[in-house]
Scaffold this motif. Structure first.
Motif, PDB file in Angstrom:
ATOM      1  N   THR A 192       3.140  22.785  14.904  1.00 15.48           N
ATOM      2  CA  THR A 192       2.006  23.683  14.696  1.00 15.48           C
ATOM      3  C   THR A 192       1.385  23.407  13.327  1.00 15.48           C
ATOM      4  N   ILE A 193       0.082  23.227  13.292  1.00 13.11           N
ATOM      5  CA  ILE A 193      -0.626  22.942  12.042  1.00 13.11           C
ATOM      6  C   ILE A 193      -0.797  24.232  11.250  1.00 13.11           C
ATOM      7  N   ILE A 194      -0.319  24.229  10.005  1.00 18.68           N
ATOM      8  CA  ILE A 194      -0.464  25.406   9.147  1.00 18.68           C
ATOM      9  C   ILE A 194      -1.391  25.143   7.962  1.00 18.68           C
ATOM     10  N   GLY A 195      -1.733  23.867   7.716  1.00 24.06           N
ATOM     11  CA  GLY A 195      -2.589  23.553   6.581  1.00 24.06           C
ATOM     12  C   GLY A 195      -3.242  22.195   6.724  1.00 24.06           C
ATOM     13  N   ILE A 196      -4.373  22.029   6.041  1.00 19.88           N
ATOM     14  CA  ILE A 196      -5.101  20.757   6.019  1.00 19.88           C
ATOM     15  C   ILE A 196      -5.366  20.395   4.561  1.00 19.88           C
ATOM     16  N   LEU A 197      -5.013  19.182   4.185  1.00 19.07           N
ATOM     17  CA  LEU A 197      -5.190  18.735   2.812  1.00 19.07           C
ATOM     18  C   LEU A 197      -6.651  18.388   2.527  1.00 19.07           C
ATOM     19  N   GLU A 198      -7.035  18.546   1.275  1.00 20.75           N
ATOM     20  CA  GLU A 198      -8.358  18.098   0.860  1.00 20.75           C
ATOM     21  C   GLU A 198      -8.450  16.575   0.975  1.00 20.75           C
ATOM     22  N   GLU A 199      -9.660  16.076   1.162  1.00 20.72           N
ATOM     23  CA  GLU A 199      -9.854  14.629   1.244  1.00 20.72           C
ATOM     24  C   GLU A 199      -9.474  13.985  -0.089  1.00 20.72           C
ATOM     25  N   GLN A 200      -8.635  12.937   0.013  1.00 23.30           N
ATOM     26  CA  GLN A 200      -8.136  12.296  -1.196  1.00 23.30           C
ATOM     27  C   GLN A 200      -8.713  10.909  -1.412  1.00 23.30           C
ATOM     28  N   GLY A 201      -9.058  10.220  -0.322  1.00 27.29           N
ATOM     29  CA  GLY A 201      -9.435   8.825  -0.462  1.00 27.29           C
ATOM     30  C   GLY A 201      -8.199   8.007  -0.784  1.00 27.29           C
ATOM     31  N   GLY A 202      -8.379   6.775  -1.187  1.00 25.97           N
ATOM     32  CA  GLY A 202      -7.234   5.944  -1.515  1.00 25.97           C
ATOM     33  C   GLY A 202      -7.658   4.559  -1.926  1.00 25.97           C
ATOM     34  N   MET A 203      -6.790   3.912  -2.687  1.00 25.73           N
ATOM     35  CA  MET A 203      -7.044   2.547  -3.128  1.00 25.73           C
ATOM     36  C   MET A 203      -5.780   1.725  -2.924  1.00 25.73           C
ATOM     37  N   GLY A 204      -5.940   0.445  -2.642  1.00 25.53           N
ATOM     38  CA  GLY A 204      -4.800  -0.453  -2.516  1.00 25.53           C
ATOM     39  C   GLY A 204      -3.864  -0.028  -1.416  1.00 25.53           C
ATOM     40  N   PRO A 205      -2.561   0.120  -1.758  1.00 30.23           N
ATOM     41  CA  PRO A 205      -1.571   0.434  -0.729  1.00 30.23           C
ATOM     42  C   PRO A 205      -1.625   1.872  -0.241  1.00 30.23           C
ATOM     43  N   ASP A 206      -2.439   2.718  -0.873  1.00 31.50           N
ATOM     44  CA  ASP A 206      -2.459   4.128  -0.509  1.00 31.50           C
ATOM     45  C   ASP A 206      -3.714   4.493   0.277  1.00 31.50           C
ATOM     46  N   GLN A 207      -4.161   3.587   1.132  1.00 33.75           N
ATOM     47  CA  GLN A 207      -5.357   3.842   1.938  1.00 33.75           C
ATOM     48  C   GLN A 207      -5.131   4.955   2.954  1.00 33.75           C
ATOM     49  N   GLY A 208      -3.878   5.240   3.312  1.00 37.23           N
ATOM     50  CA  GLY A 208      -3.596   6.227   4.346  1.00 37.23           C
ATOM     51  C   GLY A 208      -3.343   7.621   3.842  1.00 37.23           C
ATOM     52  N   ALA A 209      -3.815   7.942   2.642  1.00 40.14           N
ATOM     53  CA  ALA A 209      -3.548   9.264   2.075  1.00 40.14           C
ATOM     54  C   ALA A 209      -4.132  10.387   2.915  1.00 40.14           C
ATOM     55  N   ASP A 210      -5.245  10.114   3.615  1.00 40.27           N
ATOM     56  CA  ASP A 210      -5.886  11.153   4.421  1.00 40.27           C
ATOM     57  C   ASP A 210      -5.408  11.161   5.868  1.00 40.27           C
ATOM     58  N   ARG A 211      -4.521  10.238   6.231  1.00 40.60           N
ATOM     59  CA  ARG A 211      -3.952  10.280   7.576  1.00 40.60           C
ATOM     60  C   ARG A 211      -2.422  10.363   7.494  1.00 40.60           C
ATOM     61  N   GLN A 212      -1.986  11.327   6.695  1.00 41.90           N
ATOM     62  CA  GLN A 212      -0.560  11.602   6.582  1.00 41.90           C
ATOM     63  C   GLN A 212      -0.251  12.999   7.102  1.00 41.90           C
ATOM     64  N   ILE A 213       0.996  13.180   7.478  1.00 36.71           N
ATOM     65  CA  ILE A 213       1.463  14.477   7.965  1.00 36.71           C
ATOM     66  C   ILE A 213       2.713  14.850   7.176  1.00 36.71           C
ATOM     67  N   LEU A 214       2.744  16.066   6.682  1.00 38.35           N
ATOM     68  CA  LEU A 214       3.921  16.584   5.990  1.00 38.35           C
ATOM     69  C   LEU A 214       4.646  17.538   6.927  1.00 38.35           C
ATOM     70  N   ILE A 215       5.956  17.325   7.068  1.00 34.76           N
ATOM     71  CA  ILE A 215       6.798  18.234   7.844  1.00 34.76           C
ATOM     72  C   ILE A 215       7.925  18.719   6.944  1.00 34.76           C
ATOM     73  N   PRO A 216       8.567  19.847   7.252  1.00 37.20           N
ATOM     74  CA  PRO A 216       9.655  20.348   6.408  1.00 37.20           C
ATOM     75  C   PRO A 216      10.773  19.315   6.260  1.00 37.20           C
ATOM     76  N   ILE A 217      11.309  19.195   5.056  1.00 38.62           N
ATOM     77  CA  ILE A 217      12.321  18.183   4.762  1.00 38.62           C
ATOM     78  C   ILE A 217      13.562  18.368   5.634  1.00 38.62           C
ATOM     79  N   GLU A 218      13.938  19.609   5.921  1.00 38.34           N
ATOM     80  CA  GLU A 218      15.085  19.869   6.805  1.00 38.34           C
ATOM     81  C   GLU A 218      14.788  19.344   8.205  1.00 38.34           C
ATOM     82  N   ASN A 219      13.575  19.537   8.661  1.00 38.30           N
ATOM     83  CA  ASN A 219      13.171  19.040   9.964  1.00 38.30           C
ATOM     84  C   ASN A 219      13.218  17.516   9.996  1.00 38.30           C
ATOM     85  N   ALA A 220      12.751  16.882   8.907  1.00 41.19           N
ATOM     86  CA  ALA A 220      12.760  15.418   8.830  1.00 41.19           C
ATOM     87  C   ALA A 220      14.184  14.876   8.863  1.00 41.19           C
ATOM     88  N   SER A 221      15.112  15.572   8.225  1.00 37.43           N
ATOM     89  CA  SER A 221      16.501  15.092   8.197  1.00 37.43           C
ATOM     90  C   SER A 221      17.122  15.087   9.589  1.00 37.43           C
TER      91      SER A 221
END
Length: 277
Positions: A192-221
């Motif tokens: 379930t989506i609870i938040g949307i990050l502001e647009e960050q843009g990106g340079m070099g290896p971090d081009q995917g900053a705006d297409r990332q998903i954060l999930i709870p660390i316990e869930n990731a483990s």
């Protein structure tokens, strides 16, 4: 009398060479003004950069596996002792202990090639999925455009909630749709989506900053069936003048958690983030 004559001669010279006098005065005035302006601008830029890097972690330190990847550490061209990776429980124990000094965030990269689905829509298989806690947004200087951050309860219990990047909201939802509280499929599981990050843009290896998903660390483990995830910690110093002291405190805490013997070197890497600045 000599003084008066000198003054009169100077005035006569100015009148005779009026254009040259005006140009010389203008050059001197412009030069001094430019120098003062440059020095003022440099001081302002330096202050702004210091504030910016402070928000990005210049007053913080990072705790990682020995050699930044676990396994064998290499020093002076020689293969050193093999050190086990930092486990999820170890980094979480460190985070709890470090609350007596300051705040820290625990995070991990689950994958960088996830395909996210929502009904008939789906993304390219290049979405970055990160496991993070409630302090991650603040310490990593990320701002929410809509919605809210993770709660402590969601982190502790590993609920299926997520915070998505701006590009994912545009890809999976129409312009007149509200993504908040909607469900998407991440790695075959509903979140379930609870938040949307502001647009960050990106340079070099971090081009995917705006297409990332954060999930709870316990869930990731829980997704780490093979124990292959690499967990990292970023701690924040209470001030630039205390970072060395608090890094020493952090080293002592992690050595106790890892049960490093007195004569043994650290079984982990702890580095100051001032290299960014």
């Amino acid at each position: 009398m000599n003084l008066i004559e000198n003054v009169r001669e100077a005035v006569r010279s100015i009148k005779v060479n009026l254009l040259r006098t005006v140009l010389t005065g203008a050059i001197i005035a412009i030069g001094i003004s430019s120098l003062v302006g440059m020095l003022t601008a440099i001081d302002g830029i330096k202050a702004q950069i210091a504030d910016s890097f402070s928000g990005l972690g210049a007053n913080s330190f990072d705790l990682r596996n020995k050699g930044f990847s676990g396994g064998r550490a290499i020093q002076d061209g020689k293969t050193e002792k093999t050190y086990p990776r930092l486990t999820f429980r170890e980094v979480m124990d460190f985070k709890e202990k470090y609350t007596s000094v300051g705040i820290a965030t625990v995070f991990t990269r689950v994958t960088g090639s996830a395909e996210i689905k929502r009904d008939s829509k789906k993304t390219n298989p290049n979405v970055r999925v990160l496991g993070a806690d409630e302090n991650y947004l603040n310490i990593k200087a990320l701002t929410l455009d809509f919605g809210r951050n993770f709660t402590s309860m969601e982190i502790q219990n590993g609920y299926n909630v997520c915070i998505i990047g701006k590009e994912l909201g545009t890809t999976l939802f129409e312009s007149n749709e509200d993504p908040l509280n909607k469900k998407i499929t991440v790695l075959g599981m509903p979140y379930t989506i609870i938040g949307i990050l502001e647009e960050q843009g990106g340079m070099g290896p971090d081009q995917g900053a705006d297409r990332q998903i954060l999930i709870p660390i316990e869930n990731a483990s829980r997704l780490d069936k093979r124990g292959s995830l690499t967990y990292s910690v970023t701690g924040v110093a209470s001030g630039p003048e205390r970072i060395d002291y608090e890094m020493g405190q952090a080293i002592g805490m992690m050595r106790e958690i890892r049960q490093d013997r007195v004569a043994q070197e650290d079984s982990f890497d702890l580095t100051k983030s001032e290299s960014v600045a």
